[in-house]
Design a protein around this motif. Structure first.
Motif, PDB file in Angstrom:
ATOM      1  N   ASP A  88       0.876  -1.160   0.000  1.00 13.72           N
ATOM      2  CA  ASP A  88       0.000   0.000   0.000  1.00 13.72           C
ATOM      3  C   ASP A  88       0.917   1.213   0.000  1.00 13.72           C
ATOM      4  N   TYR A  89       0.921   1.969  -1.087  1.00 11.81           N
ATOM      5  CA  TYR A  89       1.880   3.062  -1.234  1.00 11.81           C
ATOM      6  C   TYR A  89       1.450   4.260  -0.401  1.00 11.81           C
ATOM      7  N   CYS A  90       2.392   4.762   0.387  1.00  8.57           N
ATOM      8  CA  CYS A  90       2.072   5.775   1.379  1.00  8.57           C
ATOM      9  C   CYS A  90       1.646   7.096   0.753  1.00  8.57           C
ATOM     10  N   ALA A  91       2.249   7.455  -0.373  1.00  8.23           N
ATOM     11  CA  ALA A  91       1.853   8.702  -1.036  1.00  8.23           C
ATOM     12  C   ALA A  91       0.385   8.648  -1.439  1.00  8.23           C
ATOM     13  N   GLN A  92      -0.078   7.481  -1.864  1.00  6.43           N
ATOM     14  CA  GLN A  92      -1.483   7.332  -2.219  1.00  6.43           C
ATOM     15  C   GLN A  92      -2.363   7.417  -0.974  1.00  6.43           C
ATOM     16  N   ALA A  93      -1.890   6.825   0.132  1.00  9.09           N
ATOM     17  CA  ALA A  93      -2.649   6.909   1.386  1.00  9.09           C
ATOM     18  C   ALA A  93      -2.790   8.359   1.835  1.00  9.09           C
ATOM     19  N   VAL A  94      -1.750   9.165   1.639  1.00  6.89           N
ATOM     20  CA  VAL A  94      -1.823  10.590   1.971  1.00  6.89           C
ATOM     21  C   VAL A  94      -2.836  11.285   1.066  1.00  6.89           C
ATOM     22  N   ALA A  95      -2.761  10.997  -0.226  1.00  2.09           N
ATOM     23  CA  ALA A  95      -3.670  11.639  -1.185  1.00  2.09           C
ATOM     24  C   ALA A  95      -5.124  11.304  -0.901  1.00  2.09           C
ATOM     25  N   GLU A  96      -5.373  10.103  -0.356  1.00  4.65           N
ATOM     26  CA  GLU A  96      -6.737   9.663  -0.071  1.00  4.65           C
ATOM     27  C   GLU A  96      -7.188  10.057   1.327  1.00  4.65           C
ATOM     28  N   GLY A  97      -6.335  10.740   2.083  1.00  3.88           N
ATOM     29  CA  GLY A  97      -6.704  11.194   3.415  1.00  3.88           C
ATOM     30  C   GLY A  97      -6.593  10.142   4.497  1.00  3.88           C
ATOM     31  N   ARG A  98      -5.935   9.045   4.207  1.00  2.00           N
ATOM     32  CA  ARG A  98      -5.787   7.970   5.193  1.00  2.00           C
ATOM     33  C   ARG A  98      -4.541   8.125   6.059  1.00  2.00           C
ATOM     34  N   TYR A  99      -3.649   9.024   5.654  1.00  2.00           N
ATOM     35  CA  TYR A  99      -2.363   9.165   6.324  1.00  2.00           C
ATOM     36  C   TYR A  99      -1.988  10.640   6.330  1.00  2.00           C
ATOM     37  N   ASP A 100      -1.577  11.127   7.487  1.00  2.00           N
ATOM     38  CA  ASP A 100      -1.232  12.531   7.630  1.00  2.00           C
ATOM     39  C   ASP A 100       0.058  12.850   6.864  1.00  2.00           C
TER      40      ASP A 100
END
Length: 345
Positions: free
Chosen positions: A19-31
């Protein structure tokens, strides 16, 4: 403790998907700010696999590489922190049946993120005390998925990754000789992850788990300087003892395998503490996995072996800590450089 003629004969790991972290940030799942501080590229996700099956997938190549048949395994130890795929169940027996088989004792270890190294020390002790037993299998696995965990937000300074790892310990020989190990604990710190009070059933405090709030309340009362001092002392104790028993020092170590915690924590707790550079560690690999509980050390060692990063004569340190609090360190000497294909699913 110094060990004579004890080896790691085979390792394996299973870190299935990313699960790529940059995508998690873009989707609001990761600060975004935490992403920058932690430095992870991606996090391992198990998908449909159970935690116990992650351990099975790691143990099979470890056994095949070790040169040991299932009948040689005199002890099976499985380290985990969270749910292994079923309630009221013994995952260690499931893992044993699908890997080594046989009738050896199969036991489980609940030592938090220190469980893999604790298993290594216990397995070596068992083999040393039972002269008729030639080998032991140690596995780790965890799956930090919803609804219990929000892997990006349940804890701070790290993101939780799914995965399994395994090592076969042997009296006959192997690619790495275990020179020394050390363990330490400070149970006065256990409250940091316990929080206030007990319950009669799991997850009475709600889901997903909020480990940050437990730690925040503890830090407000005890103070960060006190906690940091005690945690650093525990880590320094085990590394100093193991290096001394191995007859070497920090400068004599080629590679270090530390927990896959966030980059800031790696810097504070490990690189600054021991005065080493990041390129001597497995952080470049760990930043694509996340913190896989008890599995970071065997997983990191397996990565070094599979990628040709080990040479005969190299000395390697495996070190880490677990909630509770406990610390462990193992010093290895590479006997031969493995030539293995990657084992990850």
């Amino acid at each position: 403790m110094r060990w004579n003629e004890m080896y790691i004969a085979g390792t394996g790991s299973c870190f299935p998907q990313s699960d790529y972290c940059a995508q998690a940030v873009a989707e609001g799942r990761y600060d975004a700010q935490e992403h920058e501080k932690n430095g992870y590229r991606s996090i391992s996700i198990a998908g449909e696999m159970s935690a116990a099956d992650l351990a099975v997938s790691a143990a099979r190549p470890a056994l095949a590489r070790s040169g040991h048949a299932g009948d040689d395994i005199g002890l099976v130890l499985h380290a985990s922190l969270h749910h292994q795929g079923q309630d009221h169940w013994t995952a260690a027996s499931y893992i044993q049946e699908r890997t080594a088989g046989g009738r050896a004792p199969a036991l489980e270890i609940k030592q938090g993120s220190n469980g893999g190294l604790a298993g290594l020390v216990l397995a070596l002790s068992y083999l040393s005390a039972h002269q008729g037993q030639d080998a032991a299998l140690v596995t780790t696995a965890d799956k930090f998925c919803p609804p219990v965990y929000d892997r990006y937000n349940s804890d701070k300074w790290m993101v939780l990754g799914d995965g399994g790892s395994a090592a076969v310990l042997s009296r006959r020989g192997g690619f790495a000789r275990v020179l020394a190990t050390a363990m330490d604990s400070d149970p006065g710190l256990e409250e940091m992850y316990r929080g206030d009070g007990f319950s009669d059933a799991p997850f009475a405090g709600g889901l997903p788990l909020d480990l940050r709030e437990r730690k925040r309340e503890y830090m407000d009362r005890v103070g960060l300087p006190e906690v940091a001092l005690r945690c650093t002392a525990g880590l320094q104790n085990v590394v100093k003892e193991a290096l001394g028993d191995a007859g070497t020092d920090i400068d004599g170590i080629a590679r270090f395998v530390f927990p896959n915690v966030g980059k800031s924590l790696v810097q504070w707790d490990y690189l600054d503490t021991f005065g080493i550079d990041e390129d001597r560690t497995t952080w470049a690999w760990g930043s694509g996995i996340g913190h896989a509980g008890a599995g970071d050390q065997f997983g990191g060692l397996n990565h070094l072996a599979e990628t040709g990063a080990l040479a005969p004569g190299d000395r390697v340190v495996l070190a880490g800590s677990g909630i509770g609090f406990s610390w462990a360190c193992a010093v290895l000497e590479i006997v031969e450089a493995p030539e293995w294909e990657p084992s990850d699913a």
